[in-house]
Structure formats: structure tokens, C-alpha cells
Design a protein around this motif. Structure first.
Motif, PDB file in Angstrom:
ATOM      1  N   TYR A   1       0.855  -1.038   0.226  1.00 15.91           N
ATOM      2  CA  TYR A   1      -0.057   0.065   0.086  1.00 15.91           C
ATOM      3  C   TYR A   1       0.840   1.176  -0.147  1.00 15.91           C
ATOM      4  O   TYR A   1       0.997   2.275  -0.708  1.00 15.91           O
ATOM      5  CB  TYR A   1      -0.937   0.481   1.450  1.00 15.91           C
ATOM      6  CG  TYR A   1      -1.649   0.631   1.461  1.00 15.91           C
ATOM      7  CD1 TYR A   1      -2.569   0.872   0.308  1.00 15.91           C
ATOM      8  CD2 TYR A   1      -1.230   1.962   1.517  1.00 15.91           C
ATOM      9  CE1 TYR A   1      -3.188   2.041   0.671  1.00 15.91           C
ATOM     10  CE2 TYR A   1      -2.303   2.993   2.046  1.00 15.91           C
ATOM     11  CZ  TYR A   1      -3.499   3.400   0.708  1.00 15.91           C
ATOM     12  OH  TYR A   1      -3.964   4.054   1.311  1.00 15.91           O
ATOM     13  N   LYS A   2       2.196   1.094   0.559  1.00 14.69           N
ATOM     14  CA  LYS A   2       2.848   2.237   0.909  1.00 14.69           C
ATOM     15  C   LYS A   2       3.666   2.578  -0.373  1.00 14.69           C
ATOM     16  O   LYS A   2       3.675   3.352  -0.897  1.00 14.69           O
ATOM     17  CB  LYS A   2       4.007   2.301   2.021  1.00 14.69           C
ATOM     18  CG  LYS A   2       2.798   2.486   3.614  1.00 14.69           C
ATOM     19  CD  LYS A   2       3.784   2.856   4.772  1.00 14.69           C
ATOM     20  CE  LYS A   2       2.535   3.456   5.855  1.00 14.69           C
ATOM     21  NZ  LYS A   2       2.384   1.726   6.630  1.00 14.69           N
ATOM     22  N   THR A   3       3.972   1.171  -0.135  1.00 14.30           N
ATOM     23  CA  THR A   3       5.444   1.820  -2.444  1.00 14.30           C
ATOM     24  C   THR A   3       4.515   1.443  -3.525  1.00 14.30           C
ATOM     25  O   THR A   3       4.848   2.730  -4.352  1.00 14.30           O
ATOM     26  CB  THR A   3       5.955   0.647  -1.769  1.00 14.30           C
ATOM     27  OG1 THR A   3       5.384  -0.923  -2.483  1.00 14.30           O
ATOM     28  CG2 THR A   3       7.049   0.101  -1.257  1.00 14.30           C
TER      29      THR A   3
ATOM     30  N   ASP B   1       1.537   4.080  -3.271  1.00 17.92           N
ATOM     31  CA  ASP B   1       1.366   4.777  -3.510  1.00 17.92           C
ATOM     32  C   ASP B   1       0.315   4.716  -3.947  1.00 17.92           C
ATOM     33  O   ASP B   1      -0.021   5.303  -4.561  1.00 17.92           O
ATOM     34  CB  ASP B   1       2.234   6.152  -4.304  1.00 17.92           C
ATOM     35  CG  ASP B   1       2.279   7.942  -3.678  1.00 17.92           C
ATOM     36  OD1 ASP B   1       1.730   7.389  -2.507  1.00 17.92           O
ATOM     37  OD2 ASP B   1       2.179   8.520  -4.741  1.00 17.92           O
TER      38      ASP B   1
ATOM     39  N   ASP C   1      -5.836   0.822   8.881  1.00 19.55           N
ATOM     40  CA  ASP C   1      -4.067   0.592   9.311  1.00 19.55           C
ATOM     41  C   ASP C   1      -4.436  -0.542  10.673  1.00 19.55           C
ATOM     42  O   ASP C   1      -5.113  -0.201  11.641  1.00 19.55           O
ATOM     43  CB  ASP C   1      -3.459   1.668   9.922  1.00 19.55           C
ATOM     44  CG  ASP C   1      -2.892   2.088   8.803  1.00 19.55           C
ATOM     45  OD1 ASP C   1      -1.596   0.884   8.327  1.00 19.55           O
ATOM     46  OD2 ASP C   1      -2.001   3.069   8.523  1.00 19.55           O
TER      47      ASP C   1
END
Ligand code: ATP
Ligand code: MG
Length: 353
Positions: free
Chosen positions: A68-70, A72, A80
Motif C-alpha cells: 500500500y505504501k510503496t 503510493d 491500518d
């Protein structure tokens, strides 16, 4: 305040005053609590380790959050999880129970019955967008948290075993349902053939996206997906089938009055329209062609799972009364019959969308 729960929660959040800890929601599998502190709210959950291997589960959660973070993502798809003092996503207590803490989603509505067409459309859209996100993940980095979760052949075999092991009084009590299950085993046979032909793309899928696992913003602008425990390799047609199962009947899963359990075509159209509008570029021809079979299979399998659990004395699903699982089975089979009666209309709608 329950000291044990406080102590567990403190492993994750230790700088806020706890105001209350209350049992929350009506999930079938895990124990869920709402923790209110002086500045925020959290979901505290004891993971059912008879169902889930917690190490595998946490592996998959890490993959999800890292991706999810990478990747973007601009859309928030799911709540979360909080990290504990050691940076881990779960802890084991002195009794070996596994616990985790999630961000509480505020100003949201959960429904066991779709209240309107807008909600059904949004459910489809939210799951379609979520599937597009899942499509970008590395399939091999996910571990099966429940192997053969949707394996139609294995599900039918387990049902047969439950039938063999059941007391005759229970079998008599469920005679019409048992007969229906045995007379319609072609559904899992067909699905097993489709799967063994390897024509359906293997994707990371949710596997349990029933309506209650979609939380809607109060202003109906968006929705979040929860209950991510069964995210693993699977097929998209079962996700769609589970949404159809939980959204189009407009009745509670444990509705006793079967006259209320009816397939609603308007909600089906809304759900399918929302889902396909997000997935036009990704859904394959083979998925489209077999999506009707997927719907039948998911509903039939859910029916025989409830029935099998009833026959075995209710070991798996939480029940409020002894016939609870039988009542749940009846709603599944009623919806299934309605859908089979509408086969031509449903297939023609699916072909043109
Ligand atoms: P299931 O029967 O679907 O397997 P479960 O026991 O795995 O359920 P969850 O679905 O994770 O439990 O949670 C139970 C209920 O708690 C949900 O239906 C939802 O209403 C509520 N809930 C869970 N997580 C959150 C969250 N992060 N924010 C708000 N509400 C939540
Ligand atoms: Mg749930």
C-alpha cells in the motif's frame, strides 16, 4: 475495565488514557472489542487461531501494508494496523492468544442488508477498486491463511463427512436441506472442472467480501474493506459471488421468514455495474464467462458449510441457538433457487456489461 484487555492494549498504545473497552460488532470468527481512549478509538481483536495461523496472517498483513505504501495508493482501501513496542503487528499473551489493534474507522456505516441502490453500487465500486489494488501485488508473497478456503470439491467432501458423522436426529431435522444439498452437487462439480482447467487467472483476492465486511462512509462517498484475514491467492469470481450472496437477497443471513429472502435484480444490477465499471480493463474473458457459475458455487458452498456445521453440532460458526446454522443454510438455499430461476436474465445482463 478488564485488566487483561488493558494490559494487551498497552502493548500497542501506551500514551493514552483508556476510557472503556467494550465488545463490538457481530463477527463470526474473531473476538472484537472497541477501545475508547481520551483522544481516539481502536479495534482490539483476539484472532481465532483455530481458524488462522497467526504467523501466516501477519505475513500477509505486512505485504498489504508495505505494498500500500510503496504503490503510493491515492485511495484508502482499509484500516491500518497498529505496531506494538517491538514493531510487530500482533502479540501473543501468556495463554498463547493472538491479539492485534486496528485503527477504528469513524463516521462509517456497516450494513447486514443493503439499504438502497446507491449502497449496492458503492459496494461494487469499492471492491472493484480494491481488486485493482490487489492485482498489483506479488501473488507469491502471500501465504494461504486457510488452505482450500473456496475449494468446491473439498467443501463438498467435508459436507459429506459431516453428514456421515452426524446424529440421525440432526439429519432428520435438516432433511429437506440435506436433500437439496445432495441434489445440487453438480454446482461444485462444475466449478471444480472449471478450476482444474486452469482458465481462471490466479489473483490475490479478498475471499470474504460479504456486505458486512464493507464499511461505508456516512456521506456515501466511499467505502472501506475490512476483515482482511482471508486475503490470499484466489479467483475474482468467488469475490463477486460473495457480494451477490450478501447484497442481492435484501434479508439477514439468518432470516427465519424465507418469504423475505428474494433475489433483487435492481440491487444485482447496481452491484455488478459498480464492480465492472472499475474492472473493465482487468477482468478476463474466462472470468466473465464463468462468473455466473461462481455465484452459484459461493452460495451453494456457504449453504453446505452452514448445514455441515449444524450437522456436526456447531463447532465453527458462533451460534445463538442450536438451529442457527440451519436457519442460515435455508436463506442460502432459498437465494440460490431464486438465482437459478433467473439464470437466463442474469446471464444476459452479465454478457451485455
Ligand atoms: P467475520 O464473521 O466477518 O469473519 P470477524 O470475526 O473476522 O468477522 P471482523 O469482520 O474483522 O470480525 O470485525 C467484526 C465487526 O467489527 C465488523 O463487522 C465491523 O462492524 C467492526 N469492525 C472491524 N474492524 C473495524 C474497524 N477498523 N473500524 C470500525 N469497525 C470495525
Ligand atoms: Mg467480518
Amino acid at each position: 475495565l478488564d485488566n487483561h484487555l488493558v494490559e494487551i492494549f498497552r502493548n500497542f498504545i501506551d500514551n493514552e488514557n483508556i476510557v472503556s473497552i467494550k465488545e463490538y460488532g457481530d463477527g463470526h470468527i474473531n473476538d472484537t472489542y472497541l477501545v475508547t481512549t481520551d483522544s481516539s478509538q481502536y479495534i482490539l481483536q483476539r484472532v481465532n487461531q483455530e481458524v488462522f495461523n497467526i504467523t501466516n496472517l501477519t505475513n500477509n498483513y505486512k505485504q498489504l501494508f508495505i505494498s500500500y505504501k510503496t504503490l503510493d495508493e491515492s485511495i484508502k482501501h482499509f484500516p491500518d494496523l497498529c505496531k506494538n513496542k517491538d514493531g510487530e503487528l500482533h502479540i501473543l499473551d501468556s495463554m498463547g492468544s493472538a491479539w492485534r489493534v486496528a485503527e477504528f474507522l469513524d463516521n462509517i456505516n456497516a450494513f447486514s442488508i443493503s439499504p438502497d441502490i446507491v449502497t449496492s453500487t458503492l459496494a461494487g465500486k469499492a471492491m472493484g477498486r480494491f481488486q485493482n489494488f490487489l492485482n498489483r501485488l506479488d501473488t507469491d508473497s502471500f501465504i494461504d491463511t486457510i488452505p482450500d478456503f473456496h475449494n468446491p470439491h473439498k467443501r463438498f467432501s467435508s459436507f459429506e463427512k459431516s453428514l456421515d458423522n452426524s446424529e440421525s436426529a440432526l439429519i432428520s431435522a435438516a432433511k429437506p436441506e440435506v436433500d437439496f444439498a445432495l441434489n445440487n452437487r453438480y454446482i461444485t462439480d462444475n466449478m471444480s472442472n472449471i478450476i482444474s482447467n486452469n482458465i481462471l487467472p490466479v489473483r490475490i483476492t479478498h475471499n470474504d467480501p460479504k456486505l458486512e465486511n464493507i464499511l461505508f462512509k456516512s456521506d456515501k462517498s466511499d467505502a472501506y474493506i475490512i476483515d482482511l484475514d482471508t486475503i490470499m491467492k484466489g479467483t475474482l469470481i468467488f469475490d463477486f459471488g460473495d457480494m451477490v450472496r450478501s447484497i442481492t437477497s435484501l434479508a439477514k443471513e439468518d432470516e427465519k421468514d424465507l418469504a423475505k429472502v428474494k433475489f433483487n435484480f435492481d440491487h444485482f444490477r447496481a452491484l455488478a455495474g459498480g464492480y465492472f465499471s472499475e474492472l473493465t480493463n482487468t477482468i478476463s474473458k474466462s472470468e466473465k464467462e464463468n462468473i455466473y457459475n461462481g455465484i452459484l458455487s459461493v452460495i451453494y458452498v456457504q449453504g453446505i458449510r452452514f448445514l455441515g456445521d449444524f450437522l456436526e453440532g456447531n463447532n465453527y460458526y458462533k451460534v445463538q441457538y442450536p438451529e442457527h446454522n440451519l436457519v442460515r443454510c435455508r436463506t442460502q438455499f432459498k437465494l440460490l433457487k431464486e438465482i437459478i430461476e433467473m439464470e437466463t436474465e442474469i446471464k444476459s445482463f452479465l454478457r451485455s456489461n
